[in-house]
Motif scaffolding. Structure first.
Motif, short mmCIF file in Angstrom:
data_model
loop_
_atom_site.label_atom_id
_atom_site.label_comp_id
_atom_site.label_asym_id
_atom_site.label_seq_id
_atom_site.Cartn_x
_atom_site.Cartn_y
_atom_site.Cartn_z
N ILE A 7 -86.08 -29.40 -40.08
CA ILE A 7 -85.27 -30.14 -41.05
C ILE A 7 -83.79 -30.04 -40.68
O ILE A 7 -83.27 -28.95 -40.44
CB ILE A 7 -85.46 -29.56 -42.48
CG1 ILE A 7 -86.93 -29.64 -42.90
CG2 ILE A 7 -84.55 -30.25 -43.49
CD1 ILE A 7 -87.47 -31.03 -43.05
N ASN A 17 -85.49 -35.27 -42.71
CA ASN A 17 -86.74 -34.73 -42.19
C ASN A 17 -87.17 -35.60 -41.01
O ASN A 17 -87.62 -36.74 -41.20
CB ASN A 17 -87.81 -34.77 -43.29
CG ASN A 17 -89.11 -34.14 -42.82
OD1 ASN A 17 -89.36 -34.00 -41.62
ND2 ASN A 17 -89.96 -33.76 -43.77
N LEU A 77 -90.22 -30.18 -47.78
CA LEU A 77 -89.24 -29.55 -46.90
C LEU A 77 -89.53 -28.07 -46.65
O LEU A 77 -88.82 -27.40 -45.92
CB LEU A 77 -87.83 -29.67 -47.52
CG LEU A 77 -87.32 -31.11 -47.72
CD1 LEU A 77 -86.01 -31.12 -48.50
CD2 LEU A 77 -87.14 -31.80 -46.38
#
Lengths: 82, 350
Positions: A7, A17, A77
């Motif tokens: 990320i 992302n 994430l």
């Protein structure tokens, strides 16, 4: 819990992302937390720093922290094995 | 070192850089970036108002071609004439609808000294919208269920099977999502009028739209593959903005396809990534996509690689590209003179 290693985050709170193309804009606090998480600090270390720097109770911080992590999870994430 | 590519003469179709652009101009831009301005680009167009004809800084000269429906004899005659004028080295066709003919005459073109790097008729057929589901079932690729529509009455059976919304697709191009029977019937008639039957009704998959541009070497290996997530989609379903992404699952999907088909040449996989992370292949286009210049920006110049393979070079696969490269398409009013339009319309070349 760890932020996925691929990320990309910036100091102004932009998150990308590269596996999905998703991007997010966070506020100043989000940017600060993401940078701290990416630097390898543990959750407890980050929370301790917040308690030292901001006027917030430990209970309130715990609730906000859980909310923060659930948002990160929802945004895909967080490392899945975390 | 002398540049062996410096004086190549490359013919390219798909100059229709309009709101639903052909890939030609993006292919030419990629070639110019790789080989510079000493190469000669010959545009091949079907209509007098394809914008690429008039973009003379990219296209040295353009010739009109007969429509694909006129067959291979007139196509070969026309290309032979163009070859006499220009001494072509390579042809890169960029339309689905013209590929059958170009593949058919590829050997004859080769004898004239014009190289190409195209899939076989068999490869073209297996990814055809009519056969894609069967291909997926046979080789373990997820493909949405479909139903071939030969008349508007067939839509009811498709609707019973899939429920609304349904994706209604033209045989070669164009698709729309129909939410009601009325919309589906209208779409059927519109697409039938342009492309004929069967019109395809496809199960609607909700998710994130991803495309992969890839280049197969004909031996089961992708020399290049670059994935792009659509960020802005036009009413025709085309990406107007997109960003390169990197995901091992996407790489594996493209590599499986190349391995299964021994695909020779460029192709684009249109993929829907559903909520569970399943990758459905919606379409496989047997050519470069209009966004192909993004692969150059990300570090893999697929049109240049295709040219090198067309002239017989063995290329090692690219091993990486940059995620996070973004394209945003734009429109531009290019100004030319009516004399140029007259030249193309009357003489078929400019």
């Amino acid at each position: 819990m760890k932020i996925k290693s691929n990320i990309a985050t910036s100091e102004n709170g932009f998150i990308f992302n590269p596996a999905t193309g998703d991007s997010f804009s966070g506020n100043v606090m989000a940017a600060k937390l993401l940078l701290a998480m990416k630097s390898g600090k543990t959750n407890n270390e980050i929370k301790k720093e917040i308690l030292e720097q901001y006027e917030v109770s430990a209970d309130q911080l715990d609730r906000d922290w859980d909310d923060w992590l659930s948002q990160l999870k929802e945004a895909n994430l967080i490392e899945t094995d975390a | 070192m002398a540049d062996k590519y410096a004086h190549l003469c490359i013919a390219v179709t798909g100059l229709n850089a309009n709101d639903n652009p052909g890939p030609g101009m993006a292919v030419i831009r990629s070639l110019r970036q790789a080989f510079g301005n000493t190469i000669k680009i010959i545009g091949l167009s079907y209509e007098s108002l394809e914008p690429g004809i008039y973009l003379r800084e990219y296209v040295n000269k353009t010739y009109l071609l007969p429509y694909p429906t006129e067959g291979t004899t007139v196509l070969l005659e026309r290309l032979s004439y163009i070859h006499e004028q220009e001494n072509l080295n390579i042809i890169i066709p960029n339309f689905d609808s013209e590929l059958f003919n170009f593949i058919k005459i590829a050997q004859q073109l080769q004898q004239l000294g014009i190289a190409s790097f195209l899939p076989s008729h068999q490869q073209l057929a297996i990814r055809d919208k009519e056969h894609l589901k069967a291909f997926g079932l046979k080789h373990g690729f997820r493909v949405p269920a479909d139903y071939k529509l030969y008349s508007a009455d067939d839509i009811k059976q498709a609707a019973d099977e899939f429920n609304f919304p349904i994706v209604i697709k033209g045989r070669f191009y164009d698709a729309c999502v129909a939410y009601t029977m009325d919309e589906a019937v209208k779409a059927f008639h519109r697409l039938n009028a342009v492309w004929g039957v069967p019109v395809i009704a496809q199960q609607y998959i909700k998710g994130t739209e991803i495309n992969i541009a890839a280049l197969g070497n004909g031996k089961g290996v992708n020399v290049s593959k670059v994935a792009m997530r659509k960020l802005y989609i036009t009413d025709k379903g085309k990406a107007w903005a997109g960003v390169t992404i990197k995901d091992q699952k996407l790489n594996e999907l493209a590599d499986n396809f190349a391995r299964t088909t021994n695909w020779n040449g460029s192709y684009e996989m249109e993929i829907m990534n559903d909520a569970e992370g399943h990758l459905y292949i919606l379409e496989i286009n047997p050519r470069f996509p209009a966004w192909i210049y993004l692969t150059v920006a990300a570090g893999q110049n697929q049109p240049a690689a295709l040219v090198k393979m067309a002239i017989g070079e063995e290329l090692l696969p690219y091993d990486d590209y940059q995620a996070g490269k973004l394209f945003v398409r734009y429109s531009w009013d290019h100004i030319t003179d009516i004399a140029d339009f007259q030249q193309v319309s009357v003489f078929g070349e400019l």
